[in-house]
Design a protein around this motif. Structure first.
Motif, PDB file in Angstrom:
ATOM      1  N   GLU A   1       0.840  -1.212   0.000  1.00 20.29           N
ATOM      2  CA  GLU A   1       0.000   0.000   0.000  1.00 20.29           C
ATOM      3  C   GLU A   1       0.869   1.253   0.000  1.00 20.29           C
ATOM      4  OE1 GLU A   1      -2.720  -0.115   3.291  1.00 20.29           O
ATOM      5  OE2 GLU A   1      -3.400  -2.138   2.774  1.00 20.29           O
TER       6      GLU A   1
ATOM      7  N   ARG B   1      -6.277  -3.323  -0.030  1.00 24.50           N
ATOM      8  CA  ARG B   1      -6.405  -1.904  -0.387  1.00 24.50           C
ATOM      9  C   ARG B   1      -5.383  -1.492  -1.441  1.00 24.50           C
ATOM     10  NH1 ARG B   1      -6.819   1.171   5.330  1.00 24.50           N
ATOM     11  NH2 ARG B   1      -5.058  -0.222   5.765  1.00 24.50           N
ATOM     12  N   TYR B   2      -4.939  -2.451  -2.210  1.00 26.05           N
ATOM     13  CA  TYR B   2      -4.085  -2.165  -3.369  1.00 26.05           C
ATOM     14  C   TYR B   2      -4.360  -3.212  -4.426  1.00 26.05           C
ATOM     15  CZ  TYR B   2      -0.905  -6.009  -2.028  1.00 26.05           C
ATOM     16  OH  TYR B   2      -0.362  -7.234  -1.723  1.00 26.05           O
TER      17      TYR B   2
END
Length: 319
Positions: free
Chosen positions: A74, A104-105
């Motif tokens: 991230e 989250r990536y």
């Protein structure tokens, strides 16, 4: 009209030239998604030491362990795409962990692949004092007493986790899992006897096997290693379907200028052609292999698809 076009064109070229020539104009940081002291860290430092002089700037290592590589991933995904922040990514950060859970990536869209570094087979090891003769004996003991042994992993969604779960599935046994924040603390506890088994990369495990601190039981791959020729593959030992070949490479944030990626790839491949680097990697069980950014991008996409399939078949979860 030409009188006006020429000065404008010249001004544009003059403005663009410094940008193309200025990189790198400050320290380059290579973010490693595992703790200091592990195989990934050692590999990254070996390369960084040679990369700096080629690029004319200091190259430092920033270990950002945690969340199975997601913290480091991230951070790099959101870093300025100027070529001064890179990532030493590997099979877990860009294929296995994203295949296991929503992160989250995006391993494909958030990164610009620079180049492949190489491969290392996965090794099944046991604490030196564990009363197990071989893989056949281990399977028999686990079937007689499920959860008798605990395996350590570098975290859920990492290669040691996948290999152990595939072993359990293929052998029809039950083992408890103990996830750690990276391979270094996991292998330390396996050596100490807090956990009894682990599936680290050969690169990580080999020094400890040679020192007699760990016992190699099998190679979780398609063939034996020349460094441990007496150690059978899991298939030879009677457990088929556990093939976990770990790979490593460099990434930059997405939208990093193409000339920077090309310059990085050229410098990286030059480092990986260095006989001293190749020797050091091979002595630890890693095979150096270079690539273009495009070929590396293809590898990431194919590996992501492969491990998504494994997650479905093995019904793996992040819990």
């Amino acid at each position: 009209m030409n009188r006006f076009i020429a000065p404008v064109a010249a001004a544009v070229m003059a403005a663009a030239a410094p940008l193309a020539m200025a990189w790198p104009d400050k320290t380059i940081t290579v973010v490693v998604p595992t703790a200091a002291g592990g195989g990934n860290d050692a590999m990254a430092r070996t390369i960084a030491q040679k990369l700096g002089p080629l690029l004319g700037q200091t190259v430092i290592i920033d270990n950002r362990a945690g969340a199975n590589g997601a913290i480091a991933s991230e951070f790099v995904a959101r870093a300025a795409p100027d070529g001064h922040t890179l990532m030493f990514g590997y099979i877990a950060t860009h294929a296995m962990n994203p295949a296991l859970q929503k992160l989250r990536y995006d391993p494909v869209n958030d990164f610009a692949p620079v180049g492949l570094v190489g491969y290392s087979p996965t090794l099944m090891v046991a604490n030196a004092t564990v009363p197990v003769k071989d893989v056949k004996d281990l399977v028999a003991q686990l079937k007689a007493k499920p959860d008798k042994f605990t395996y350590a992993s570098a975290g859920n969604g990492t290669a040691p986790h996948y290999a152990a779960e595939l072993f359990k599935l293929s052998a029809g046994v039950v083992m408890l899992g103990a996830p750690y924040k990276g391979s270094a603390p996991a292998i330390t506890d396996t050596i100490a006897g807090q956990t009894q088994l682990m599936f680290p990369s050969l690169y990580t495990a080999l020094p400890h096997v040679k020192a007699g601190k760990l016992r190699a039981l099998a190679i979780a791959g398609p063939k034996r290693s020349a460094l441990l020729p007496e150690v059978p593959t899991l298939k030879e030992a009677g457990v088929d379907g556990v093939d976990v070949q770990q790979w490593y490479g460099f990434f930059a944030p997405a939208r990093t200028p193409r000339p920077v990626i090309e310059q990085l790839n050229k410098a990286l491949n030059q480092v990986l052609a260095d006989k001293e680097v190749v020797k050091r990697m091979e002595e630890h069980g890693a095979d150096v292999e270079t690539s273009t950014p495009e070929k590396f991008a293809e590898l990431v996409k194919s590996e992501l698809a492969k491990w998504k399939g494994v997650v479905q078949r093995a019904r793996l979860t992040a819990e």
